[in-house]
Motif scaffolding. Structure first.
Motif, mmCIF file in Angstrom:
data_model
loop_
_atom_site.group_PDB
_atom_site.id
_atom_site.type_symbol
_atom_site.label_atom_id
_atom_site.label_comp_id
_atom_site.label_asym_id
_atom_site.label_seq_id
_atom_site.Cartn_x
_atom_site.Cartn_y
_atom_site.Cartn_z
ATOM 1 N N UNK A 97 -1.148 123.414 46.953
ATOM 2 C CA UNK A 97 -0.198 124.537 47.817
ATOM 3 C C UNK A 97 -1.135 125.397 48.363
ATOM 4 N N UNK A 98 -2.475 125.583 48.077
ATOM 5 C CA UNK A 98 -3.209 126.714 48.432
ATOM 6 C C UNK A 98 -4.117 126.095 49.633
ATOM 7 N N UNK A 99 -3.645 124.993 49.947
ATOM 8 C CA UNK A 99 -4.897 124.415 50.955
ATOM 9 C C UNK A 99 -3.983 123.727 51.990
ATOM 10 N N UNK A 100 -4.236 124.320 53.155
ATOM 11 C CA UNK A 100 -3.821 123.655 54.307
ATOM 12 C C UNK A 100 -4.818 122.893 55.124
ATOM 13 N N UNK A 101 -4.531 121.715 55.838
ATOM 14 C CA UNK A 101 -5.345 120.908 56.699
ATOM 15 C C UNK A 101 -4.840 120.710 57.980
ATOM 16 N N UNK A 102 -5.763 120.635 59.060
ATOM 17 C CA UNK A 102 -5.455 120.084 60.172
ATOM 18 C C UNK A 102 -6.378 119.096 60.651
ATOM 19 N N UNK A 103 -5.659 117.794 61.089
ATOM 20 C CA UNK A 103 -6.671 116.785 61.219
ATOM 21 C C UNK A 103 -6.817 116.618 62.717
ATOM 22 N N UNK A 104 -7.944 115.540 63.161
ATOM 23 C CA UNK A 104 -8.263 115.422 64.354
ATOM 24 C C UNK A 104 -7.101 114.869 65.110
ATOM 25 N N UNK A 105 -6.362 114.101 64.379
ATOM 26 C CA UNK A 105 -5.064 113.600 65.177
ATOM 27 C C UNK A 105 -3.846 114.361 64.568
ATOM 28 N N UNK A 106 -3.030 114.817 65.318
ATOM 29 C CA UNK A 106 -2.193 116.126 64.873
ATOM 30 C C UNK A 106 -1.205 115.639 63.877
ATOM 31 N N UNK A 107 -0.824 114.640 63.981
ATOM 32 C CA UNK A 107 0.106 114.021 62.874
ATOM 33 C C UNK A 107 1.463 114.974 62.642
ATOM 34 N N UNK A 108 1.906 115.398 64.012
ATOM 35 C CA UNK A 108 3.401 116.089 63.766
ATOM 36 C C UNK A 108 4.408 114.954 63.753
ATOM 37 N N UNK A 109 5.720 115.311 63.113
ATOM 38 C CA UNK A 109 6.535 114.684 62.897
ATOM 39 C C UNK A 109 7.179 114.280 64.454
ATOM 40 N N UNK A 110 7.388 113.238 64.931
ATOM 41 C CA UNK A 110 7.554 113.030 66.336
ATOM 42 C C UNK A 110 8.960 113.271 66.574
ATOM 43 N N UNK A 111 10.020 113.107 65.820
ATOM 44 C CA UNK A 111 11.246 113.282 65.970
ATOM 45 C C UNK A 111 11.841 114.636 65.770
ATOM 46 N N UNK A 157 4.765 118.097 74.722
ATOM 47 C CA UNK A 157 3.443 118.934 74.819
ATOM 48 C C UNK A 157 2.269 118.294 74.840
ATOM 49 N N UNK A 158 1.318 118.895 75.459
ATOM 50 C CA UNK A 158 -0.131 118.366 75.725
ATOM 51 C C UNK A 158 -0.683 118.282 74.276
ATOM 52 N N UNK A 159 -1.769 117.538 74.522
ATOM 53 C CA UNK A 159 -2.713 117.311 73.003
ATOM 54 C C UNK A 159 -2.884 118.798 72.412
ATOM 55 N N UNK A 160 -3.341 119.656 73.362
ATOM 56 C CA UNK A 160 -3.801 120.859 72.968
ATOM 57 C C UNK A 160 -2.726 121.710 72.360
ATOM 58 N N UNK A 161 -1.573 121.642 72.818
ATOM 59 C CA UNK A 161 -0.482 122.552 72.612
ATOM 60 C C UNK A 161 0.126 121.778 70.982
ATOM 61 N N UNK A 162 -0.101 120.562 71.108
ATOM 62 C CA UNK A 162 0.355 119.876 69.836
ATOM 63 C C UNK A 162 -0.241 120.258 68.589
ATOM 64 N N UNK A 163 -1.723 120.363 69.230
ATOM 65 C CA UNK A 163 -2.716 120.764 67.904
ATOM 66 C C UNK A 163 -2.736 122.409 67.631
ATOM 67 N N UNK A 164 -2.274 123.068 68.355
ATOM 68 C CA UNK A 164 -1.666 124.543 68.179
ATOM 69 C C UNK A 164 -0.524 124.564 67.084
ATOM 70 N N UNK A 165 0.494 123.497 67.548
ATOM 71 C CA UNK A 165 1.581 123.603 66.702
ATOM 72 C C UNK A 165 1.023 123.156 65.297
ATOM 73 N N UNK A 166 0.440 122.122 65.079
ATOM 74 C CA UNK A 166 -0.367 121.685 63.800
ATOM 75 C C UNK A 166 -1.141 122.704 62.871
ATOM 76 N N UNK A 167 -1.625 123.684 63.856
ATOM 77 C CA UNK A 167 -2.271 124.819 63.131
ATOM 78 C C UNK A 167 -1.183 125.789 62.540
ATOM 79 N N UNK A 168 -0.333 126.096 63.390
ATOM 80 C CA UNK A 168 0.774 126.921 62.923
ATOM 81 C C UNK A 168 1.569 126.373 61.723
ATOM 82 N N UNK A 181 -10.562 119.611 60.442
ATOM 83 C CA UNK A 181 -11.614 118.175 60.576
ATOM 84 C C UNK A 181 -11.489 118.149 62.076
ATOM 85 N N UNK A 182 -12.629 118.415 62.782
ATOM 86 C CA UNK A 182 -12.816 117.909 63.991
ATOM 87 C C UNK A 182 -11.521 118.095 64.756
#
Ligand SMILES: Nc1ncnc2c1ncn2[C@@H]1O[C@H](COP(=O)(O)OP(=O)(O)O)[C@@H](O)[C@H]1O
Ligand SMILES: [Mg+2]
Length: 261
Positions: A97-111, A157-168, A181-182
């Motif tokens: 629970x103390x660890x968050x990760x953002x991946x190269x592929x944003x892995x958002x839930x598409x639906x 969203x663009x890839x950059x926007x998706x990655x910013x959502x993944x960070x959030x 990770x990259x």
């Protein structure tokens, strides 16, 4: 960063001032030794960057911390708690629970909408109310410059926007450590800067600890307290970015930097 002697007494693990600690960690896939007696530690609030050639074991380190795989040998502590060898599923989940990760592929839930992508885990895992989780998500979307896209679906969203959502989404769990990770490697070149700017902002304005794998050397130079140069599953050189990028000791580091810079 130094592996200096301050080994916490096992009966009082919380006495350590290290948030992440690897002691003699060995990870193998069959006959392939990917991490070889690896030792390193990260103090709270520090930003540590892992650099090194492809296949040197950087992602494996992050995956161990995410409990996506376990080491064959050695111990890993997070915040003074022993992650490996494991002391059971319940403790693994608590530490995780103390660890968050953002991946190269944003892995958002598409639906799911952007907002729902961010509120899902805080509600389900942390037990936040829907209102609390949404407030937190909106604040984070403002932070990453997407306050007006709450109701969008990821595909809009663009890839950059998706990655910013993944960070959030990662930050919404209020982790002590953010693993990256990259995170810009899959993006079109013109979208990279926006994501790196958000991460610079987070590094500057929060006290979150960052462990970051990147090939963006200017970014690494800007945000890092320490840089670890990996080769063949070992840290061959570490130090502040001015030293590693300005005056590296090892031929291998010079070669690597020559190739990526
Ligand atoms: N799940 C796996 N099964 C087998 N080999 C793996 C697996 N994951 C990684 N490896 C191997 O481990 C080595 C290190 O990989 P990785 O940690 O991804 O390196 P890096 O992130 O530095 O490029 C590589 O040789 C890779 O092929
Ligand atoms: Mg990798």
């Amino acid at each position: 960063m130094s592996a200096e002697n301050a080994i916490p007494a096992p009966e009082n693990p919380a006495a350590t001032d290290e948030l992440i600690r690897f002691d003699n960690v060995t990870k193998r896939f069959g006959k392939n030794t990917v991490l070889d007696n690896l030792c390193f530690s990260v103090k709270p609030g520090k930003h540590v960057t892992l650099i090194g050639p492809s296949g040197s074991g950087k992602t494996t380190i992050l995956r161990l911390l995410m409990t996506l795989m376990k080491p064959e040998e050695g111990t890993i502590h997070v915040n003074g708690q022993q992650l490996y060898p494991t002391q059971g599923e319940k403790q693994l989940r608590e530490i995780r629970k103390n660890i968050g990760m953002v991946f190269q592929q944003f892995n958002l839930f598409p639906n799911m909408t952007v907002l729902r992508n961010i509120t899902e885990a805080p509600v389900r895992v942390l037990g936040l109310s829907k209102d609390e989780a949404e407030q937190r998500a909106r604040d984070l979307l403002d932070l990453v410059g997407l306050g007006d896209r709450c109701d969008a679906k990821p595909t809009q969203l663009s890839g950059g926007q998706q990655q910013r959502v993944a960070i959030a989404r990662a930050l919404a769990m209020r982790p002590q450590v953010l693993l990256l990770d990259e995170v810009t490697s899959a993006l079109d070149p013109e979208l990279v800067a926006g994501v790196l700017d958000v991460l610079r902002d987070i590094a500057r304005t929060t006290d979150i600890t960052m462990l970051c794998v990147t090939h963006e050397m200017n970014f690494a130079r800007d945000i890092s307290d320490d840089v670890l140069m990996f080769d063949s599953g070992r840290v061959i050189e570490s130090g502040p970015p001015e030293k590693i990028f300005g005056d590296p000791e090892h031929e291998r580091t010079r070669e690597f930097l020559g190739a990526v810079l």
